[in-house]
Design an enzyme around this catalytic site. Structure first.
Site, mmCIF file in Angstrom:
data_model
loop_
_atom_site.group_PDB
_atom_site.id
_atom_site.type_symbol
_atom_site.label_atom_id
_atom_site.label_comp_id
_atom_site.label_asym_id
_atom_site.label_seq_id
_atom_site.Cartn_x
_atom_site.Cartn_y
_atom_site.Cartn_z
ATOM 1 N N ARG A 206 -14.010 17.213 28.431
ATOM 2 C CA ARG A 206 -13.198 17.973 27.478
ATOM 3 C C ARG A 206 -13.783 17.817 26.082
ATOM 4 N NH1 ARG A 206 -7.672 19.226 26.013
ATOM 5 N NH2 ARG A 206 -7.805 19.928 23.856
ATOM 6 N N ARG A 215 -11.013 25.062 27.222
ATOM 7 C CA ARG A 215 -11.178 23.645 27.554
ATOM 8 C C ARG A 215 -11.264 23.474 29.070
ATOM 9 N NH1 ARG A 215 -5.434 23.689 24.905
ATOM 10 N NH2 ARG A 215 -6.503 25.521 24.163
ATOM 11 N N ASP A 218 -6.746 20.192 29.956
ATOM 12 C CA ASP A 218 -5.774 19.907 28.901
ATOM 13 C C ASP A 218 -4.569 19.243 29.557
ATOM 14 O OD1 ASP A 218 -4.598 19.865 26.413
ATOM 15 O OD2 ASP A 218 -3.765 21.887 26.581
ATOM 16 N N ASP A 220 -0.889 17.295 28.709
ATOM 17 C CA ASP A 220 0.120 17.031 27.684
ATOM 18 C C ASP A 220 1.328 16.329 28.286
ATOM 19 O OD1 ASP A 220 -1.097 18.243 25.385
ATOM 20 O OD2 ASP A 220 -0.648 20.201 26.257
#
Length: 278
Positions: A206, A215, A218, A220
């Site tokens: 990344r 990307r 990712d 989160d």
């Protein structure tokens, strides 16, 4: 307090002779340590069935702690307590959490004290994560991230949504994303979990070059228990999750009735509101 929702099993003042310490006489000769453990567990089923398999065998736990404490010396009593608490949680799946106090009655401080101790409380936590990729082998990157999380001893992936193809978010021209959400059981703190996610992203090569840009991977943190947290590099609940259908749709798949701790609405309600706004 989180501990109030569970029953408790206590082991008080278990004496163990071990070699924790910094000084040569501590590591070579050893000394006495005293362990007190509170185990947070649901005893209802064991109480109703009178079945040992439905509870945590405190005798086995005591024997396990004795052997582990003897066989895994640490320099610091803090490290010994942390290691033991984590290992007990990993060893006994019925446990929701523990409070462990490790006492050192013969602490070499040259003063007339009764004991030195460290007392910690550790729990399993539930986190919800969002995953996304729009470069290269998108499905492969998501699969690898899930595998890395689930293979870690302090994390257990409990549910994974189906993969959703979505248009890119944020106005940067790029390929479509593959998105998903997962439910994670973890012993990591929010900051430790964030660092672990960054490591997994780095393993997927990344690069953080453009905000909201393309990307390989990712990851989160959306939710962590029902905590509300704001630090320099981490905000929980995720500040924009209620605005993103590519988050709410997979969340509705794995946790439709999970409530947003600030908005007080379920994932299903949040998705309905977002769709009504168009």
């Amino acid at each position: 307090m989180k501990t109030l929702q569970y029953d408790e099993i206590h082991v008080e003042n278990l004496e163990v002779f071990a070699n924790h310490g910094v000084f040569p006489e501590e590591t070579s000769l050893g000394q006495k340590f005293v362990i007190s453990l509170t185990m947070y567990v649901d005893t209802r089923k064991a109480g109703k069935t009178d079945c040992l398999e439905e509870s945590v065998h405190y005798g086995e736990v005591s024997s396990f702690m004795t052997a582990y404490t003897k066989e895994h010396p640490r320099k610091l009593i803090e490290a010994a307590a942390e290691d033991l608490a984590e290992t007990v949680l990993l060893q006994y799946p019925l446990l929701k959490g523990v409070t462990l106090e490790l006492k050192k009655p013969w602490a070499p401080v040259g003063l007339p004290l009764e004991t030195v101790s460290v007392k910690i409380t550790r729990f399993w936590h539930t986190a919800y994560l969002a995953l996304g990729s729009n470069l290269g082998d998108k499905e492969g990157y998501l699969n690898q991230a899930i595998k890395e999380l689930d293979s870690a001893k302090d994390c257990q992936v409990e549910k994974v949504s189906s993969y959703l193809v979505t248009e890119p978010y944020g106005g940067v021209e790029q390929d479509d994303f593959l998105n998903a959400c997962l439910k994670l059981k973890t012993l990591l703190s929010p900051q430790e979990l964030l660092e672990r996610l960054h490591e997994i992203e780095q393993n997927a090569h990344r690069e953080r070059l453009v905000h909201w840009g393309p990307r390989t991977l990712d990851l989160d943190i959306l939710l962590y228990d029902d905590e509300v947290l704001e630090t320099e590099d981490l905000i929980i609940p995720h500040v924009e999750m209620q605005l993103r259908d590519f988050v709410l749709k997979p969340m509705c798949e794995i946790a439709p009735y999970k409530r947003h701790p600030l908005l007080g609405k379920t994932m299903t309600q949040l998705l309905c509101e977002l769709e009504e706004k168009g």
